[in-house]
Design a protein around this motif. Structure first.
Motif, PDB file in Angstrom:
ATOM      1  N   SER A   1       0.874  -0.749  -0.255  1.00 26.74           N
ATOM      2  CA  SER A   1      -0.170   0.061   0.070  1.00 26.74           C
ATOM      3  C   SER A   1       0.721   1.689   0.007  1.00 26.74           C
ATOM      4  CB  SER A   1      -0.862   0.068   0.911  1.00 26.74           C
ATOM      5  OG  SER A   1      -0.182   0.006   2.321  1.00 26.74           O
ATOM      6  N   PHE A   2       2.375   1.040   0.236  1.00 29.83           N
ATOM      7  CA  PHE A   2       3.044   2.518   0.108  1.00 29.83           C
ATOM      8  C   PHE A   2       2.679   3.076  -1.304  1.00 29.83           C
ATOM      9  CE2 PHE A   2       5.771   1.629   4.006  1.00 29.83           C
ATOM     10  CZ  PHE A   2       4.589   1.121   4.787  1.00 29.83           C
ATOM     11  N   ARG A   3       3.036   4.088  -1.169  1.00 28.57           N
ATOM     12  CA  ARG A   3       3.075   4.811  -2.677  1.00 28.57           C
ATOM     13  C   ARG A   3       4.319   4.821  -3.219  1.00 28.57           C
ATOM     14  NH1 ARG A   3       2.518  10.901  -3.653  1.00 28.57           N
ATOM     15  NH2 ARG A   3       3.843  11.121  -2.394  1.00 28.57           N
ATOM     16  N   ARG A   4       5.787   5.224  -2.035  1.00 28.10           N
ATOM     17  CA  ARG A   4       7.072   4.978  -2.318  1.00 28.10           C
ATOM     18  C   ARG A   4       7.664   4.539  -1.535  1.00 28.10           C
ATOM     19  NH1 ARG A   4       6.208  11.255  -4.172  1.00 28.10           N
ATOM     20  NH2 ARG A   4       5.617  11.617  -6.107  1.00 28.10           N
ATOM     21  N   ILE A   5       9.540   3.482  -2.354  1.00 23.10           N
ATOM     22  CA  ILE A   5       9.873   3.155  -1.805  1.00 23.10           C
ATOM     23  C   ILE A   5      11.930   3.724  -1.664  1.00 23.10           C
ATOM     24  CG2 ILE A   5      11.304   1.092  -0.942  1.00 23.10           C
ATOM     25  CD1 ILE A   5       8.282  -0.082  -1.263  1.00 23.10           C
ATOM     26  N   ALA A   6      12.016   3.720  -0.795  1.00 23.99           N
ATOM     27  CA  ALA A   6      13.595   3.786  -0.739  1.00 23.99           C
ATOM     28  C   ALA A   6      14.624   3.382  -0.575  1.00 23.99           C
ATOM     29  CB  ALA A   6      13.611   5.768  -0.222  1.00 23.99           C
ATOM     30  N   ILE A   7      15.413   2.723  -1.095  1.00 22.21           N
ATOM     31  CA  ILE A   7      16.839   2.034  -1.396  1.00 22.21           C
ATOM     32  C   ILE A   7      18.048   2.287  -1.190  1.00 22.21           C
ATOM     33  CG2 ILE A   7      17.437  -0.253  -1.732  1.00 22.21           C
ATOM     34  CD1 ILE A   7      15.020   0.128  -4.335  1.00 22.21           C
TER      35      ILE A   7
ATOM     36  N   LEU B   1      21.692  11.684   6.465  1.00 24.34           N
ATOM     37  CA  LEU B   1      21.070  11.999   4.328  1.00 24.34           C
ATOM     38  C   LEU B   1      20.382  11.106   3.721  1.00 24.34           C
ATOM     39  CD1 LEU B   1      24.964  12.612   3.031  1.00 24.34           C
ATOM     40  CD2 LEU B   1      23.321  13.932   3.443  1.00 24.34           C
ATOM     41  N   LEU B   2      20.315   9.893   3.893  1.00 25.57           N
ATOM     42  CA  LEU B   2      19.148   8.720   3.766  1.00 25.57           C
ATOM     43  C   LEU B   2      17.738   9.482   3.510  1.00 25.57           C
ATOM     44  CD1 LEU B   2      20.726   5.450   3.180  1.00 25.57           C
ATOM     45  CD2 LEU B   2      20.689   6.158   1.629  1.00 25.57           C
ATOM     46  N   ARG B   3      17.337   9.223   5.136  1.00 26.62           N
ATOM     47  CA  ARG B   3      16.217   9.422   5.450  1.00 26.62           C
ATOM     48  C   ARG B   3      15.319  10.840   5.295  1.00 26.62           C
ATOM     49  NH1 ARG B   3      18.693   8.170  10.711  1.00 26.62           N
ATOM     50  NH2 ARG B   3      18.752  10.353  11.135  1.00 26.62           N
ATOM     51  N   GLN B   4      17.063  11.460   4.908  1.00 27.08           N
ATOM     52  CA  GLN B   4      15.842  13.237   4.384  1.00 27.08           C
ATOM     53  C   GLN B   4      16.178  13.448   3.400  1.00 27.08           C
ATOM     54  OE1 GLN B   4      15.392  16.641   6.056  1.00 27.08           O
ATOM     55  NE2 GLN B   4      15.166  16.823   4.585  1.00 27.08           N
ATOM     56  N   ALA B   5      16.553  12.799   2.675  1.00 25.76           N
ATOM     57  CA  ALA B   5      16.559  12.589   0.947  1.00 25.76           C
ATOM     58  C   ALA B   5      15.426  12.060   0.580  1.00 25.76           C
ATOM     59  CB  ALA B   5      17.027  11.117  -0.060  1.00 25.76           C
TER      60      ALA B   5
ATOM     61  N   GLU C   1      12.581  11.666   2.523  1.00 26.05           N
ATOM     62  CA  GLU C   1      11.059  12.185   3.060  1.00 26.05           C
ATOM     63  C   GLU C   1      10.964  13.192   2.387  1.00 26.05           C
ATOM     64  OE1 GLU C   1      11.939  14.171   6.991  1.00 26.05           O
ATOM     65  OE2 GLU C   1      12.701  12.564   7.785  1.00 26.05           O
ATOM     66  N   ASP C   2      12.168  14.279   1.385  1.00 21.42           N
ATOM     67  CA  ASP C   2      12.132  14.712  -0.197  1.00 21.42           C
ATOM     68  C   ASP C   2      11.712  14.490  -0.892  1.00 21.42           C
ATOM     69  OD1 ASP C   2      13.481  16.545   1.912  1.00 21.42           O
ATOM     70  OD2 ASP C   2      15.434  16.342   0.490  1.00 21.42           O
ATOM     71  N   HIS C   3      11.683  13.039  -0.724  1.00 19.57           N
ATOM     72  CA  HIS C   3      11.313  12.549  -2.100  1.00 19.57           C
ATOM     73  C   HIS C   3       9.961  11.601  -2.252  1.00 19.57           C
ATOM     74  CE1 HIS C   3      14.555  12.439  -4.083  1.00 19.57           C
ATOM     75  NE2 HIS C   3      14.568  12.869  -5.239  1.00 19.57           N
ATOM     76  N   GLY C   4       9.405  11.986  -0.850  1.00 22.42           N
ATOM     77  CA  GLY C   4       7.948  11.379  -0.411  1.00 22.42           C
ATOM     78  C   GLY C   4       8.001  10.440   0.330  1.00 22.42           C
ATOM     79  N   CYS C   5       8.733   9.199  -0.061  1.00 26.88           N
ATOM     80  CA  CYS C   5       9.059   8.329   0.256  1.00 26.88           C
ATOM     81  C   CYS C   5       8.573   7.323   1.663  1.00 26.88           C
ATOM     82  CB  CYS C   5       9.939   7.183   0.418  1.00 26.88           C
ATOM     83  SG  CYS C   5      10.825   7.427  -1.024  1.00 26.88           S
ATOM     84  N   ASP C   6       7.360   6.022   1.817  1.00 28.12           N
ATOM     85  CA  ASP C   6       6.636   5.830   3.200  1.00 28.12           C
ATOM     86  C   ASP C   6       7.270   5.205   4.416  1.00 28.12           C
ATOM     87  OD1 ASP C   6       4.620   6.797   2.339  1.00 28.12           O
ATOM     88  OD2 ASP C   6       3.846   5.242   0.523  1.00 28.12           O
ATOM     89  N   ALA C   7       8.981   4.483   3.011  1.00 29.63           N
ATOM     90  CA  ALA C   7      10.165   3.652   4.204  1.00 29.63           C
ATOM     91  C   ALA C   7      10.962   3.679   2.835  1.00 29.63           C
ATOM     92  CB  ALA C   7       9.110   2.376   3.775  1.00 29.63           C
TER      93      ALA C   7
END
Length: 159
Positions: free
Chosen positions: A25-31, A116-120, A122-128
């Motif tokens: 259900s997440f919209r965006r995921i960062a890796i 840096l990873l958390r900020q990026a 958040e900046d890209h609207g990632c849910d995880a």
């Protein structure tokens, strides 16, 4: 079986759902992708999973941190970026800028990387934010904390 980006499917749909299903259900995921085997494998599996989900899949964003501590770090980040381009995952290299401490550099680098990873993310609207670790990372964390006299909770290592 191959996927749309010419990747060989290593896991079945059921196995991938077992690993990542709670994030459907997440919209965006960062890796966070360092270029090491563990993070590249995670990126590969997440890409396979999202391709199998189709149009309803979360968007993936990959981030690599260049700490500026090793000369080869820039070329490693370029390699990750090239792979991400090939599999059609947006990628950004994040730079740890400013003065670096003269002691406890590994801890400071880890803190900077996570910040840096958390900020990026958040900046890209990632849910995880997904990060990969392998057993050697666990062992290293355990031994480092043991040597520093950590208590029981500190010896639990990486969550």
């Amino acid at each position: 079986m191959t996927t749309a980006s010419n990747q060989v499917a290593l896991f079945s749909t059921e196995e991938l759902d077992e690993l990542f299903g709670e994030y459907k259900s997440f919209r965006r995921i960062a890796i966070g992708v360092s270029g090491g085997a563990d993070s590249m494998a995670l990126l590969y599996l997440l890409k396979q999973w999202t391709q199998e989900l189709g149009f309803a899949a979360p968007e993936l964003y990959a981030f690599t941190v260049n700490h500026g501590l090793r000369a080869e770090a820039a070329s490693e980040a370029v390699g990750v970026a090239q792979y991400c381009t090939r599999i059609e995952v947006p990628h950004e290299t994040l730079l740890w800028e400013g003065d670096k401490p003269s002691s406890n550099i590994q801890s400071a680098a880890r803190d900077a990387r996570h910040r840096l990873l958390r900020q990026a993310s958040e900046d890209h609207g990632c849910d995880a934010l997904f990060l990969a670790h392998h057993l050697e990372d666990q062992a290293e964390t355990f031994l480092t904390r043991l040597a520093r006299g950590s208590g029981v909770y500190g010896l639990a290592c990486i969550r």
